[in-house]
Design a protein around this motif. Structure first.
Motif, short mmCIF file in Angstrom:
data_model
loop_
_atom_site.label_atom_id
_atom_site.label_comp_id
_atom_site.label_asym_id
_atom_site.label_seq_id
_atom_site.Cartn_x
_atom_site.Cartn_y
_atom_site.Cartn_z
N UNK A 53 0.85 -1.20 0.00
CA UNK A 53 0.00 0.00 0.00
C UNK A 53 0.88 1.25 0.00
N UNK A 54 1.91 1.21 0.85
CA UNK A 54 2.80 2.37 0.96
C UNK A 54 3.45 2.69 -0.37
N UNK A 55 3.85 1.65 -1.07
CA UNK A 55 4.52 1.83 -2.33
C UNK A 55 3.58 2.50 -3.35
N UNK A 56 2.31 2.11 -3.27
CA UNK A 56 1.32 2.69 -4.19
C UNK A 56 1.05 4.15 -3.86
N UNK A 57 1.04 4.44 -2.55
CA UNK A 57 0.63 5.78 -2.13
C UNK A 57 1.72 6.83 -2.25
N UNK A 58 2.97 6.38 -2.12
CA UNK A 58 4.04 7.39 -2.02
C UNK A 58 4.96 7.34 -3.23
N UNK A 59 5.55 8.49 -3.48
CA UNK A 59 6.52 8.53 -4.56
C UNK A 59 7.88 8.06 -4.05
N UNK A 60 8.05 8.15 -2.73
CA UNK A 60 9.32 7.74 -2.14
C UNK A 60 9.43 6.22 -2.20
N UNK A 61 10.56 5.76 -2.67
CA UNK A 61 10.72 4.32 -2.85
C UNK A 61 11.28 3.69 -1.58
N UNK A 62 10.41 3.08 -0.81
CA UNK A 62 10.87 2.44 0.42
C UNK A 62 11.20 0.99 0.12
N UNK A 63 12.44 0.57 0.39
CA UNK A 63 12.81 -0.80 0.07
C UNK A 63 11.95 -1.80 0.83
N UNK A 88 11.16 6.68 10.44
CA UNK A 88 12.53 6.87 10.00
C UNK A 88 12.86 6.20 8.67
N UNK A 89 12.32 4.98 8.46
CA UNK A 89 12.59 4.29 7.20
C UNK A 89 12.20 5.16 6.02
N UNK A 90 11.02 5.75 6.12
CA UNK A 90 10.52 6.61 5.05
C UNK A 90 11.34 7.88 4.93
N UNK A 91 11.68 8.46 6.08
CA UNK A 91 12.46 9.70 6.06
C UNK A 91 13.82 9.47 5.41
N UNK A 92 14.41 8.31 5.71
CA UNK A 92 15.72 8.01 5.15
C UNK A 92 15.63 7.84 3.63
N UNK A 93 14.58 7.15 3.17
CA UNK A 93 14.40 7.01 1.72
C UNK A 93 14.18 8.37 1.08
N UNK A 94 13.43 9.21 1.78
CA UNK A 94 13.12 10.55 1.29
C UNK A 94 14.39 11.36 1.06
N UNK A 95 15.38 11.16 1.95
CA UNK A 95 16.62 11.93 1.85
C UNK A 95 17.32 11.67 0.51
N UNK A 96 17.27 10.42 0.04
CA UNK A 96 17.94 10.11 -1.22
C UNK A 96 19.42 9.81 -1.02
N UNK A 97 20.30 10.47 -1.73
CA UNK A 97 21.74 10.20 -1.72
C UNK A 97 22.01 8.77 -2.21
N UNK A 98 23.21 8.27 -1.89
CA UNK A 98 23.55 6.94 -2.42
C UNK A 98 23.16 5.86 -1.42
N UNK A 99 22.20 5.02 -1.82
CA UNK A 99 21.71 4.00 -0.90
C UNK A 99 21.87 2.61 -1.52
N UNK A 100 22.20 1.66 -0.67
CA UNK A 100 22.30 0.29 -1.16
C UNK A 100 21.90 -0.67 -0.04
N UNK A 101 21.99 -1.96 -0.31
CA UNK A 101 21.59 -2.92 0.73
C UNK A 101 22.50 -4.13 0.78
N UNK A 102 22.42 -4.83 1.89
CA UNK A 102 23.11 -6.11 2.07
C UNK A 102 22.04 -7.10 2.51
N UNK A 103 22.06 -8.29 1.94
CA UNK A 103 21.03 -9.29 2.29
C UNK A 103 21.41 -10.08 3.54
#
Ligand code: UDP
Ligand code: MG
Length: 326
Positions: free
Chosen positions: A148-158, A185-200
């Motif tokens: 739902x969040x992904x549909x509602x927001x432009x911010x891409x939350x992983x 915070x998760x959303x706020x951090x995605x909102x910030x942008x910059x260089x983001x990546x992940x580790x599984x």
């Protein structure tokens, strides 16, 4: 080393804890082992979110053993997001790791997160491969929530990430400057942008104790998430208004037509009940949505401190004694 740099650490680890006394010792040991592989300039900041068990004692004991252990004891339970925010406001590290206190997030992953940070990423989040020991309902609700969040927001939350992540100091600065009271915070951090990546990683089940996230708290987090990132619910309300008005208009025309032209007056009790229930439902729903946004405005204009610190071993922190400065 100049005096003002004395407290600067390479890595700060922020751990929000709420009734985790059985986990703290093992967590600290594993954290230390893991972070020591990277540097010795470490600080561990435990934010004790109004625990009612022996968490406070455990923390004081730990701080007595290790100068790099800091604790912030809240005056009551303020919630996980606020606890993490308090940690972010007090940390001094060049980068910051946020980790849950229940050993669901393996401390052994920190070197991998750090490696990505050294490659130049500003945010490295830990992405769950699989989730052990969580109820089907919890997994299903959280999946639905992210959809739902992904549909509602432009911010891409992983998808499939919690708050376990590493942040560069500059991201922490930006987060600390965000004035909202209802944190997501998760959303706020995605909102910030910059260089983001992940580790599984594979997420384990909670080691000891029980989840402090009740469904009530999860629901509040979900509402905060949506309202902090999107105005779409408000747009939905006005669209529903249009649609319902349009339907009503057609029904009015039909009613007039059948009364004056066809000379049939409908006795229709059922249609009356259905339509009034329908409109009543939509109205309440709409008022509720608008209310959520108003409550955020209200919270923010009150401008209360986010939390109250009962006591801490961090210098310069705002405790209740100097509450005039809060
Ligand atoms: N937590 C907190 N305040 C709360 C609830 C939880 O500080 O009101 C902490 C908790 O101690 C843990 C982290 O937040 O370190 C995640 O909470 P939990 O494991 O209960 O959530 P779940 O993993 O079940 O979603
Ligand atoms: Mg947990």
């Amino acid at each position: 080393m100049p005096a003002f740099m004395k407290h600067n650490k390479d890595i700060s680890v922020i751990i929000p804890v709420y009734n985790e006394h059985d986990n703290i010792e093992e967590l600290y040991r594993r954290l230390l082992e893991s972070v020591k592989k990277i540097t010795n300039k470490i600080e561990f900041i435990f934010v004790n979110d109004g625990s009612t068990d022996n968490t406070t004692l455990e923390l004081i004991k730990l701080a007595a053993q290790d100068d790099n252990v800091f604790y912030i004891n809240f005056s009551r339970n303020f919630g996980h997001q606020i606890a993490v925010s308090a940690g972010l406001e007090s940390c001094t590290g060049d980068c910051v790791v946020i980790i849950d206190g229940d050993l669901q997030d393996p401390p052994e992953l920190i070197p991998a997160l750090y490696k990505k940070y050294k490659q130049g990423f500003d945010v490295v989040y830990a992405k769950r491969n699989q989730r052990e020991g969580e109820t089907v309902l919890k997994i299903a609700t959280s999946k639905l929530f992210y959809r739902i969040l992904k549909r509602l927001t432009k911010v891409d939350i992983p998808l499939d990430t919690g708050d376990y992540r590493l942040l560069d100091k500059k991201v922490v600065k930006i987060l600390n400057a965000m004035p909202e009271q209802n944190k997501f915070l998760r959303g706020q951090i995605s909102w910030v942008g910059l260089k983001q990546t992940f580790v599984l990683f594979d997420r384990a089940s909670r080691k000891n104790g029980k989840s402090g996230y009740s469904y009530g708290k999860m629901f509040k987090l979900a509402v905060d998430a949506v309202t902090s990132l999107s105005d779409k619910p408000l747009v939905l309300v006005s669209r529903m208004g249009f649609v319902v008005s349009f339907i009503s208009f057609i029904v009015i025309l039909y009613t007039l037509f059948s009364h004056f032209i066809l000379k049939v007056t409908i006795t229709g009790w059922s249609s009356l009940i259905i339509s009034s229930m329908f409109i009543g439902g939509i109205q309440l729903f709409s008022v509720g949505i608008i209310g959520e946004y108003i409550s955020r405005i209200n919270n923010n204009t009150m401008g209360r401190p986010l939390y109250v610190i009962d006591n801490t071993n961090i210098d310069n922190s705002k405790t209740v004694e100097d509450s005039s400065k809060l």
